[in-house]
Design a protein around this motif. Sequence first.
Motif, PDB file in Angstrom:
ATOM      1  N   LEU A 123       0.818  -1.223   0.000  1.00 29.43           N
ATOM      2  CA  LEU A 123       0.000   0.000   0.000  1.00 29.43           C
ATOM      3  C   LEU A 123       0.844   1.262   0.000  1.00 29.43           C
ATOM      4  O   LEU A 123       0.317   2.360  -0.195  1.00 29.43           O
ATOM      5  N   LEU A 124       2.135   1.122   0.235  1.00 26.57           N
ATOM      6  CA  LEU A 124       3.020   2.284   0.251  1.00 26.57           C
ATOM      7  C   LEU A 124       3.502   2.558  -1.164  1.00 26.57           C
ATOM      8  O   LEU A 124       4.581   2.111  -1.586  1.00 26.57           O
ATOM      9  N   THR A 125       2.718   3.275  -1.942  1.00 26.54           N
ATOM     10  CA  THR A 125       3.011   3.546  -3.351  1.00 26.54           C
ATOM     11  C   THR A 125       3.137   5.043  -3.588  1.00 26.54           C
ATOM     12  O   THR A 125       2.741   5.857  -2.749  1.00 26.54           O
ATOM     13  N   CYS A 126       3.688   5.373  -4.733  1.00 26.70           N
ATOM     14  CA  CYS A 126       3.799   6.779  -5.153  1.00 26.70           C
ATOM     15  C   CYS A 126       2.980   7.022  -6.415  1.00 26.70           C
ATOM     16  O   CYS A 126       3.341   7.849  -7.268  1.00 26.70           O
ATOM     17  N   GLU A 127       1.881   6.293  -6.559  1.00 29.05           N
ATOM     18  CA  GLU A 127       1.036   6.437  -7.732  1.00 29.05           C
ATOM     19  C   GLU A 127       0.085   7.617  -7.559  1.00 29.05           C
ATOM     20  O   GLU A 127      -0.234   8.013  -6.439  1.00 29.05           O
ATOM     21  N   PRO A 128      -0.364   8.227  -8.690  1.00 26.59           N
ATOM     22  CA  PRO A 128      -1.362   9.309  -8.610  1.00 26.59           C
ATOM     23  C   PRO A 128      -2.649   8.790  -7.980  1.00 26.59           C
ATOM     24  O   PRO A 128      -2.877   7.582  -7.952  1.00 26.59           O
ATOM     25  N   PRO A 129      -3.539   9.668  -7.484  1.00 26.62           N
ATOM     26  CA  PRO A 129      -3.413  11.132  -7.503  1.00 26.62           C
ATOM     27  C   PRO A 129      -2.493  11.639  -6.388  1.00 26.62           C
ATOM     28  O   PRO A 129      -2.277  10.958  -5.393  1.00 26.62           O
ATOM     29  N   LEU A 130      -1.995  12.834  -6.602  1.00 28.44           N
ATOM     30  CA  LEU A 130      -1.061  13.436  -5.664  1.00 28.44           C
ATOM     31  C   LEU A 130      -1.817  14.045  -4.485  1.00 28.44           C
ATOM     32  O   LEU A 130      -2.727  14.839  -4.667  1.00 28.44           O
ATOM     33  N   GLU A 131      -1.436  13.635  -3.274  1.00 30.25           N
ATOM     34  CA  GLU A 131      -1.998  14.227  -2.056  1.00 30.25           C
ATOM     35  C   GLU A 131      -0.869  14.896  -1.291  1.00 30.25           C
ATOM     36  O   GLU A 131       0.054  14.223  -0.826  1.00 30.25           O
ATOM     37  N   LEU A 132      -0.962  16.187  -1.162  1.00 26.45           N
ATOM     38  CA  LEU A 132       0.066  16.948  -0.454  1.00 26.45           C
ATOM     39  C   LEU A 132      -0.388  17.213   0.971  1.00 26.45           C
ATOM     40  O   LEU A 132      -1.474  17.781   1.189  1.00 26.45           O
ATOM     41  N   PRO A 133       0.394  16.840   1.961  1.00 24.73           N
ATOM     42  CA  PRO A 133       0.007  17.123   3.353  1.00 24.73           C
ATOM     43  C   PRO A 133      -0.179  18.608   3.619  1.00 24.73           C
ATOM     44  O   PRO A 133      -1.026  19.004   4.405  1.00 24.73           O
ATOM     45  N   SER A 134       0.636  19.422   2.959  1.00 31.61           N
ATOM     46  CA  SER A 134       0.512  20.864   3.152  1.00 31.61           C
ATOM     47  C   SER A 134       0.650  21.550   1.801  1.00 31.61           C
ATOM     48  O   SER A 134       1.616  21.308   1.071  1.00 31.61           O
ATOM     49  N   PHE A 135      -0.334  22.354   1.461  1.00 33.57           N
ATOM     50  CA  PHE A 135      -0.287  23.086   0.192  1.00 33.57           C
ATOM     51  C   PHE A 135      -1.214  24.286   0.328  1.00 33.57           C
ATOM     52  O   PHE A 135      -2.422  24.140   0.462  1.00 33.57           O
ATOM     53  N   TYR A 136      -0.658  25.474   0.332  1.00 23.30           N
ATOM     54  CA  TYR A 136      -1.495  26.665   0.461  1.00 23.30           C
ATOM     55  C   TYR A 136      -0.880  27.825  -0.302  1.00 23.30           C
ATOM     56  O   TYR A 136       0.329  27.857  -0.574  1.00 23.30           O
ATOM     57  N   MET A 137      -1.747  28.760  -0.639  1.00 23.02           N
ATOM     58  CA  MET A 137      -1.361  29.954  -1.391  1.00 23.02           C
ATOM     59  C   MET A 137      -1.935  31.157  -0.656  1.00 23.02           C
ATOM     60  O   MET A 137      -3.102  31.146  -0.238  1.00 23.02           O
ATOM     61  N   THR A 138      -1.119  32.163  -0.472  1.00 21.97           N
ATOM     62  CA  THR A 138      -1.599  33.378   0.186  1.00 21.97           C
ATOM     63  C   THR A 138      -1.313  34.600  -0.702  1.00 21.97           C
ATOM     64  O   THR A 138      -0.222  34.678  -1.287  1.00 21.97           O
ATOM     65  N   PRO A 139      -2.302  35.486  -0.831  1.00 22.81           N
ATOM     66  CA  PRO A 139      -3.674  35.365  -0.316  1.00 22.81           C
ATOM     67  C   PRO A 139      -4.456  34.293  -1.071  1.00 22.81           C
ATOM     68  O   PRO A 139      -4.146  34.002  -2.219  1.00 22.81           O
TER      69      PRO A 139
END
Length: 675
Positions: free
Chosen positions: A81-97
């Motif tokens: 189950l430890l794969t690097c296949e899509p979709p990409l889930e980023l633990p942290s991703f933000y844009m300001t503003p």
Amino acid sequence: VILLFLRNLSGNLFSTLTQGTFDHLGSLKSLEFQTDYLLCDCNILWMHQWLKERNITVRETKCAYPKSLQSQTVTGVKQELLTCEPPLELPSFYMTPSHRQVVFEGDSLPFQCMASYIDQDMQVLWYQDGKIVETDESQGIFVEKNMIHNCSLIASALTISNIQAGSTGNWGCHVQTRRGNNTRTVDIVVLESSAQYCPPERVVNNKGDFRWPRTLAGITAYLLCTRYSAGSGIYPGNSQDERRAWRRCDRGGYWAEEDYSRCQYANDVTRVLYMFNQMPLNLTNAVATARQLLAYTVEAANFSDKMDVIFVAEMIEKFGRFAEKYKELGDVMVDIASNIMLADERVLWMAQREAKACTRIVQCLQKIAMYRLANGAQVYSTYSPNIALEAYVIKAAGFTGMTCTVFQKVATSDRTGLGDYGRRDPDGNLDKQLSFKCNVSNTLSSLALKNTIVEASIQLPASLFTQKQKREIRPADESVYKLQLIAFRNGKLFPATGNSTNLADDGKRRTVVTPVILTKIDGLNLAGHHVPINVTLRRIAHGADAVAAQWDFDLLNGQGGWKSDGCRILLSDENITTIQCYSLSNYAVLMDLTGAELYTQPADLLHPVIYATAMVLLMCLLMIVVSYIYHHSVIRISVKSWHMLVNLSFHIFLTCVMFIGGITQTRNASICQAV
């Protein structure tokens, strides 16, 4: 001597651990690295093998991402189950503003984008409306890319200095890896220095009360729909967050397009009728649903929204698809239409203008009798408080004329076959039904009935089929027609909504002051034939400038209208008007009611016992006051108590007088409201 080392890395901002991170810790026996950003993917496969080889214990460390492995212990996750296949889930991703930015020309606008650093090939790119953005000093755009912080976060900065109108659009931060991509976007609106605004405005409609704020030109404003209690359970739809109304402020600073369709109706009645309208109909539930709608439309006098009438009209049309199979369904449709005539004229007028609702109801009623006669019946009739319907199969040969009278019974109705619920006149009585009586004669004498009020009559002459017969090749006795008569208590279902200045109502100056009677014979066209049809109608109002008229459904782009062509008044007295027309249509008399009043009956008297007991009450109040005045010196109460006694007596007196004198004053709306 053996030294045991415990390493606690919990709470740090990392999402993955690179191979070899702990190689220098040769004596490590226990490890804890719990974090809210821990990503369990192929990058920690090395750790599984390393932990087994070193026999190291991992304490209270669980996966935070991906969501499919959330809350599972790191050592308990299966390696497949430890794969690097899509979709990409980023633990942290933000844009300001992160929200829409409204700025003026010449301003400076900085952006920053930051994401969890999970792969060495990660890139952070900037886009405007789908086009990549690079540093361009001439345009005042500066991009600083791929800054890595503490081996755990990758960041990029964008600065737009001296911003111009061309910067208006959708700007996005795009994270690109070999495992997939992810994007955050924000809208930028650049305004001229002399920007215009739409003024704040309150809008009250059938979806609620909306207070639109002062909004910059070019911006679309959003408001949440009015919240209703979840316990009502009568409105299906999306979550509250998705139910928003919007309104656009155009470049000129004026409110333009708007949309309230995602909001539920504010009125309980409208919401229930909307639910009726959304119900799927079939042969098994059509009659039961019609009965439910009939019971609900008993209170049609309280309808306040044009959509109430439109929804009912659409339901009647749906019921019409099954009326040929169920006779009872036609009766219920007539009763529903009768109830709709209790609605306020203004509501009916708006429903007609919006969706031709009244016309659609009348046209559905015209089909009911044809369905019944098509099944072999020779006669069909149904009646209700405001609508009566009669239909016959007649032969042209030997037709000697027919007179039909519309009357109102004043005795208790003996109709069977349909429950009384929903079948009430405006006063709530069950016995004031409209009904037809027809006979083969050209006089009214044989139609005299006791305990009835004649509302209208129509005389079909013996020459009705003469012209037609001369043109027929087949024998005259083979000519069979279907005669249909519908009487309406008033003209509410025939509102003039268009520009009718050149029509019989003279731009709505004239109003229908009689019942409306519809006559139709399938297959017979009187065009070009001078066959007079006499109609006698009882007037329900005094007025001036009377005109005989017939309703044409095709006038005013299908909205319909009253026309006086081909009709004239033969005679008229205080209560009765007789007109003559030369076509089969909907007949009525229109008059100018300026300064006139509808015929009204005097207010009903209350039961004599009420007057007697009221006098007793007033005498008791008088005795209280007189006894206090007479024995004032020996009655020891405070001034405040005396004032309370006087006020109480005075208000009881006022209440009694207003009840006795005003409780029956319901004929005039202003007086009723004052009472």
